[in-house]
Design an enzyme around this catalytic site. Sequence first.
Site, PDB file in Angstrom:
ATOM      1  CD  GLU A  48      -0.411 -14.075  26.405  1.00 26.19           C
ATOM      2  OE1 GLU A  48       0.071 -14.294  25.277  1.00 26.19           O
ATOM      3  OE2 GLU A  48      -0.191 -13.036  27.047  1.00 26.19           O
ATOM      4  CD  GLU A  83       2.963 -13.612  30.793  1.00 33.66           C
ATOM      5  OE1 GLU A  83       3.253 -12.860  29.835  1.00 33.66           O
ATOM      6  OE2 GLU A  83       2.975 -14.857  30.714  1.00 33.66           O
TER       7      GLU A  83
END
Length: 633
Positions: free
Chosen positions: A198, A272
């Site tokens: 991320e 995710e």
Amino acid sequence: MVVLRIRNAHKRHTLLCLSIIGFIMYRYLWTAPGGRRLSRRVGLSANSSQFTLEGEPFRILGGSIHYFRVPRAYWRDRLMKMKACGINTLTTYVPWSLHQPERGVFHFQTDLDLEAYINLAAEIGLWVILRPGPYICSELDLGGLPSWLLRDRSMRLRTTHPGFTEAVNAFFDKLIPKVVPLQFKKGGPIIAVQLENEYGSYAMDKAYMPFIKKALESRGINELLLTSDNHQGLKGGGVFGVLRTLNLQKLNQREIKDFKAIQPIRPMMVMEYWTGWFDAWGDLHHVFAPEDMISTVREILSRGISVNLYMFHGGTNFGFMSGALADPIYKALTTSYDYDAPLSESGDYTAKYHLLRDLFSRYHSETLPDIPALRWKATYEAAIMYQHLSLWDALSFIEKPFKSPRPVNMEDLPTNNGNGQSYGYTLYETIITSGGSLKSGDNVRDRALVFVDRHYIGIFKHRFLELAVPDGKGKRTLSILVENCGRVHYGKAIDKQRKGLVGDILLNNSPLQNFTIYSLDMKTSFIDSLNQASWKTLPHNPTLPGFFLGRLFTFGYPSDTFIKLPGWGKGVVFINGLNLGRYWSIGPQQTLYLPGAFLNSGVNQVIVFEEQEADFKITFEDAPDLGMAVDIQ
Ligand SMILES: *[C@@H]1O[C@H](CO)[C@@H](O)[C@H](O)[C@H]1NC(C)=O
Ligand SMILES: *[C@@H]1O[C@H](CO)[C@@H](O)[C@H](O)[C@H]1NC(C)=O
């Protein structure tokens, strides 16, 4: 596709038979991650709107299980349950902080044997997507970065700051050669590798992600590379030539459209898909409705998107590994990482598991393996704490205390071969000659109990910055016991995660001086050394903080159990010297998972370190209690 024109019917027949046999062998070999094949040329490819693996269409049905959150003895059990659910790909992070506790010291054995874990996945028939960071978030202390990095005052984590890149290079020099031979094209199960984590939400340095890419490629990683970002991070994330994937919990049409627009002719993957959520001390226990989860996963799959369930099985933040949130206020995370995932913290099936298995079975041509049997959970007789050792009497077992004119933060202490203290408690003591007003400013990270002549006078935490020190005569000892409750794992504040006392403490507006500092990281070696201490029979009013000793008896093969501490306040439990993790009466978590794998048949040593409010026994239940639940909004 090669088109053959065959006029002769006989030849056509033979060719057909040969191609069927060839196709079966081919399918067998490439669908079996354990079947090593050295002639593999193309791995996972993302060059069109669908993934292909060795040229065949492939849908990633992934799930995350972190080897560092599951006892090694249970890896096989959890991965077989994963396989039986219809998952075809295991994804795991690699926690740098645990693999390299000190500069130059690397652990890749026993519970941290990453190669054994990847090989086991292959044996069970799972592909692997590796997420080696170096920053992984994962709700771990400092997002999985080693705290010794913060000894560098100018450190800028997750950038090309030389102190950071040099450390990454040294770690990757050890890590990457272990996983290179386990890549798909070398006959292993690793089909893809994720760059960092991320980074689009952090994006402090444009040169950083290209550096990570090169760091992996130059060491021999040559499978598909990908990045993973949430919707806000998509724009700033990504690296040229690397597949982007998305993280989410609820399917939002706009997010999917934006995602598609960024990569119109590449396969879509939700790296995710959050099956649940983590918990913080003082909050409620987060749950996510199975019906909501399954309808979203169903829709993701029906749109042709690949998915990875984060988490498939969360496990436990054993020891002091859990992280913390910074916004809007500091909140430390719980020991349980159950995550309300399809497999519970102790590996039990949940409603989500059964719904997913039913859904995934439609994406397999073969029937799924049978569901492995459950592990027995036991209620054991309560452990009566029959001996006690005050913290003050345990101090002589601590590695040499350190003297300093000014407070020194944990990371800068000279302990652990000059790598500082990463986790646990630090005790700062000095002499005072008056009472008055004691002010901490923002210098206590994260929580401190304060004592005068070893009598408790109050607490410093994030919103309590001032204490009254009672008047008294002569020289008295002021003790400040500071706990690192977990470094923040996510956000812009990660450079500022130094713990302990990070600046002056003022008494009547002058800084306290001349400290004796004890590092209490509570490693197994320290807990074991307490065997030599002079424990006393548990008195009616034991001195706190203190250690409490008891025994747990198991008969025959030890089973999993759940520790309950009714009447206790806040502390840490050690079983046979192993740090099981923190407990705290404010909850939500009310039980600690104790895997049978940590127990001996017969007598087991139980030590509880309690800060403020002790009882004389702890109990062992056959079911967890993670606290009052609240639905994730
Ligand atoms: C996918 O495209 C890349 C870049 O164009 C190329 O290097 C690679 O060989 C292609 N992979 C496959 C499996 O076609
Ligand atoms: C701290 O120790 C130094 C050196 O021993 C001494 O000179 C100084 O007065 C001490 N400071 C206080 C506040 O006690």
